[in-house]
Design an enzyme around this catalytic site. Structure first.
Site, PDB file in Angstrom:
ATOM      1  N   HIS A 101     -65.424  -0.840 -42.646  1.00  0.00           N
ATOM      2  CA  HIS A 101     -66.451  -1.517 -43.417  1.00  0.00           C
ATOM      3  C   HIS A 101     -67.694  -0.675 -43.604  1.00  0.00           C
ATOM      4  CE1 HIS A 101     -68.212  -3.475 -39.753  1.00  0.00           C
ATOM      5  NE2 HIS A 101     -69.296  -3.351 -40.474  1.00  0.00           N
TER       6      HIS A 101
ATOM      7  N   SER B 141     -71.323 -17.504 -47.572  1.00  0.00           N
ATOM      8  CA  SER B 141     -71.974 -16.257 -47.982  1.00  0.00           C
ATOM      9  C   SER B 141     -71.868 -16.148 -49.503  1.00  0.00           C
ATOM     10  CB  SER B 141     -71.255 -15.094 -47.294  1.00  0.00           C
ATOM     11  OG  SER B 141     -71.470 -13.914 -48.016  1.00  0.00           O
TER      12      SER B 141
ATOM     13  N   ASP C 157     -59.916  -8.162 -44.878  1.00  0.00           N
ATOM     14  CA  ASP C 157     -60.779  -7.976 -46.050  1.00  0.00           C
ATOM     15  C   ASP C 157     -61.410  -9.284 -46.507  1.00  0.00           C
ATOM     16  OD1 ASP C 157     -59.853  -5.285 -46.098  1.00  0.00           O
ATOM     17  OD2 ASP C 157     -58.052  -5.987 -47.116  1.00  0.00           O
TER      18      ASP C 157
ATOM     19  N   LYS D  34     -65.721  -9.705 -43.588  1.00  0.00           N
ATOM     20  CA  LYS D  34     -66.236  -9.792 -42.212  1.00  0.00           C
ATOM     21  C   LYS D  34     -67.494  -8.955 -42.060  1.00  0.00           C
ATOM     22  CE  LYS D  34     -62.258  -8.562 -40.256  1.00  0.00           C
ATOM     23  NZ  LYS D  34     -61.247  -8.860 -41.273  1.00  0.00           N
TER      24      LYS D  34
HETATM   25  P1  IMP Z   1     -51.273  -0.667 -39.998  1.00  0.00           P
HETATM   26  O1  IMP Z   1     -52.264  -1.509 -39.291  1.00  0.00           O
HETATM   27  O2  IMP Z   1     -51.855   0.627 -40.511  1.00  0.00           O
HETATM   28  O3  IMP Z   1     -50.009  -0.451 -39.211  1.00  0.00           O
HETATM   29  O4  IMP Z   1     -50.805  -1.452 -41.323  1.00  0.00           O
HETATM   30  C1  IMP Z   1     -50.002  -2.623 -41.253  1.00  0.00           C
HETATM   31  C2  IMP Z   1     -50.414  -3.627 -42.315  1.00  0.00           C
HETATM   32  O5  IMP Z   1     -51.734  -4.117 -42.028  1.00  0.00           O
HETATM   33  C3  IMP Z   1     -50.488  -3.070 -43.740  1.00  0.00           C
HETATM   34  O6  IMP Z   1     -50.102  -4.084 -44.644  1.00  0.00           O
HETATM   35  C4  IMP Z   1     -51.954  -2.752 -43.934  1.00  0.00           C
HETATM   36  O7  IMP Z   1     -52.324  -2.773 -45.293  1.00  0.00           O
HETATM   37  C5  IMP Z   1     -52.575  -3.906 -43.167  1.00  0.00           C
HETATM   38  N1  IMP Z   1     -53.934  -3.595 -42.653  1.00  0.00           N
HETATM   39  C6  IMP Z   1     -54.242  -2.824 -41.603  1.00  0.00           C
HETATM   40  N2  IMP Z   1     -55.581  -2.792 -41.421  1.00  0.00           N
HETATM   41  C7  IMP Z   1     -56.101  -3.570 -42.375  1.00  0.00           C
HETATM   42  C8  IMP Z   1     -57.460  -3.961 -42.684  1.00  0.00           C
HETATM   43  O8  IMP Z   1     -58.430  -3.584 -42.021  1.00  0.00           O
HETATM   44  N3  IMP Z   1     -57.599  -4.788 -43.768  1.00  0.00           N
HETATM   45  C9  IMP Z   1     -56.533  -5.257 -44.475  1.00  0.00           C
HETATM   46  N4  IMP Z   1     -55.261  -4.926 -44.218  1.00  0.00           N
HETATM   47  C10 IMP Z   1     -55.048  -4.091 -43.172  1.00  0.00           C
END
Ligand code: IMP
Length: 429
Positions: free
Chosen positions: A41, A412, A13, A16
């Site tokens: 996104h 940015s 977050d 990107k």
């Molecule tokens: P998972 O990828 O769903 O297994 O989640 C594992 C951890 O990664 C958690 O803390 C999610 O909140 C975090 N996470 C997964 N994808 C994102 C993303 O695109 N942005 C921010 N955090 C993410």
């Protein structure tokens, strides 16, 4: 070597989206190389809003978009994301879209397991996106995954399905769940197979051709280095390698093809989900950052935790990922603060540390050491050159650059594409 790899240098977050969109509009091919539909996104093109979580960013503008082998692919989600975009007039064909045929699938049983584990973990949960990402990667590494290429051989899938289901049945029994309904799973796979297979191919071959033709390739990372399965805040991480090196292994091109590594860095810190966060603010400054920065997850809608910029973490991320230059985003969220703080080191049980330790207990216990700087009352939103920035904002950016030991390639200053201060064009290395 005019290729660019974009990665997040914090916990995801970082903003990107805007940077990737700008680069994608100048690339000949865009490649996703890890993660799955846990990313998210929003793209705004000519006033139209498009939401992507699995498809590469080039897809909306017709740029060749590739899902590499390092991604875990939920075929049903893929179909619905494509159908939604097609409903908005985006054309997606095997000319402009390809999926690695060796890409492992996320199945409904993975989503089930993700949810069951998180519920059972209670307050110890990871806070996953609930999309089955972790269990799908486990099956890949455990050599029992069903992959895209298997969809063309469903009649001989039985031994593989047996192995996979035996594993899942045992896990499900532990949660008082019935065994996998194999017939139903096979029927679902039969139904979705033709849709996926129309895009399936050995993408390493396609990329080799693209590269030979001198095309510009953009490797689009998801999540951030601090969520990396090896280098992140384990176990509060995602299940893939989010570092730049994965651009090579997750696409089928060599490490000499991945080019300029652009680390996206937010001017403060956020994280969504559980896990250590040394500079987290639970006061009104944290709340202000969240409100001004619209810090809500795109995939899950969860409120993000907010805190001061942590130069120790970002320095570590940049080193681990070989970042060539950073894109600093959301500086304007700090506008109007009297004082701004940067974490320059940690104190752990009386000892000063200049890096983030690996052990979870140490990670949870480190106390940030701050350097305080004067803030700025003027707005930085929309600045397009250094001359548009207040002196204290420039000092802040320069201090960040110094502390993370990595140069700023661009800054940015709003979600608009043009509101960017370009110091060094990543495609013109
Ligand atoms: P998972 O990828 O769903 O297994 O989640 C594992 C951890 O990664 C958690 O803390 C999610 O909140 C975090 N996470 C997964 N994808 C994102 C993303 O695109 N942005 C921010 N955090 C993410």
């Amino acid at each position: 070597m005019a290729n660019v790899t974009v990665i997040g240098a914090q916990w995801g977050d970082e903003g990107k989206g805007k940077i990737v969109d700008w680069l994608a509009s100048r690339a000949d091919a865009v490649v996703r190389f890890q993660g799955g539909h846990n990313a998210g996104h929003t793209l705004v093109v000519d006033g139209n809003v498009y939401k992507l979580s699995l498809l590469p960013s080039g897809i909306v503008t017709g740029t060749l978009s590739i899902i590499g082998n390092g991604v875990v692919l939920d075929p049903w989600h893929l179909k619905s994301e494509i159908e939604k975009l097609e409903g908005q007039g985006v054309s997606i064909t095997d000319d402009n879209f390809a999926i690695a045929d060796n890409c492992p699938l996320i199945l409904p049983i993975h989503r089930d397991l993700d949810g069951l584990r998180e519920t059972a973990a209670g307050s110890g949960k990871i806070g996953t996106t609930g999309r089955g990402i972790g269990p799908a990667y486990e099956d890949k590494v455990g050599r029992r995954a069903i992959r895209v290429c298997d969809l063309a051989h469903l009649d001989s899938l039985e031994p593989q399905l047996d192995r996979l289901c035996a594993h899942h049945d045992a896990l499900r029994a532990g949660f008082d769940q019935p065994p996998v309904d194999r017939e139903a799973l096979l029927a679902e796979l039969r139904e979705i197979a033709p849709f996926v297979l129309q895009f399936a191919q050995p993408v390493w071959k396609r990329l080799k051709k693209v590269r030979k033709a001198g095309a510009r390739i953009l490797f689009e990372g998801a999540q951030g280095v601090l969520l990396d399965i090896d280098h992140g805040t384990y176990p509060f991480v995602t299940s893939s390698n989010t570092v730049s090196g994965t651009a090579a292994s997750g696409s089928g091109l060599g490490p000499n093809s991945t080019g300029f590594v652009l680390g996206i860095v937010k001017a403060y810190t956020t994280r969504v989900g559980s896990g250590p966060f040394p500079t987290e603010l639970s006061d009104e400054v944290g709340q202000r950052l969240g409100e001004r920065g619209h810090e809500f997850g795109t995939v899950t809608g969860r409120q993000r935790r907010c805190g001061w910029f942590d130069a120790v973490l970002v320095r570590q991320s940049c080193a681990i990922s070989g970042v060539t230059g950073i894109a600093l985003t959301k500086v304007d969220v700090l506008d109007g603060l009297d004082k701004v703080k940067i974490c320059t080191g940690y104190r752990l049980r009386g000892k000063i540390m200049d890096y983030f330790p690996s052990h979870a207990a140490d990670q949870a216990e480190v106390e940030p050491i701050y350097e305080e700087m004067d803030g700025w009352s003027e707005s930085t939103a929309g600045a397009r050159s250094w001359a548009d920035l207040p002196a204290n904002a420039i000092k802040y950016i320069q201090r960040v650059q110094e502390l993370i030991e990595t140069p700023v390639a661009l800054v940015s200053t709003s979600p608009e594409r043009e509101d960017t201060i370009l110091v060094r064009d990543p495609f013109v290395d």
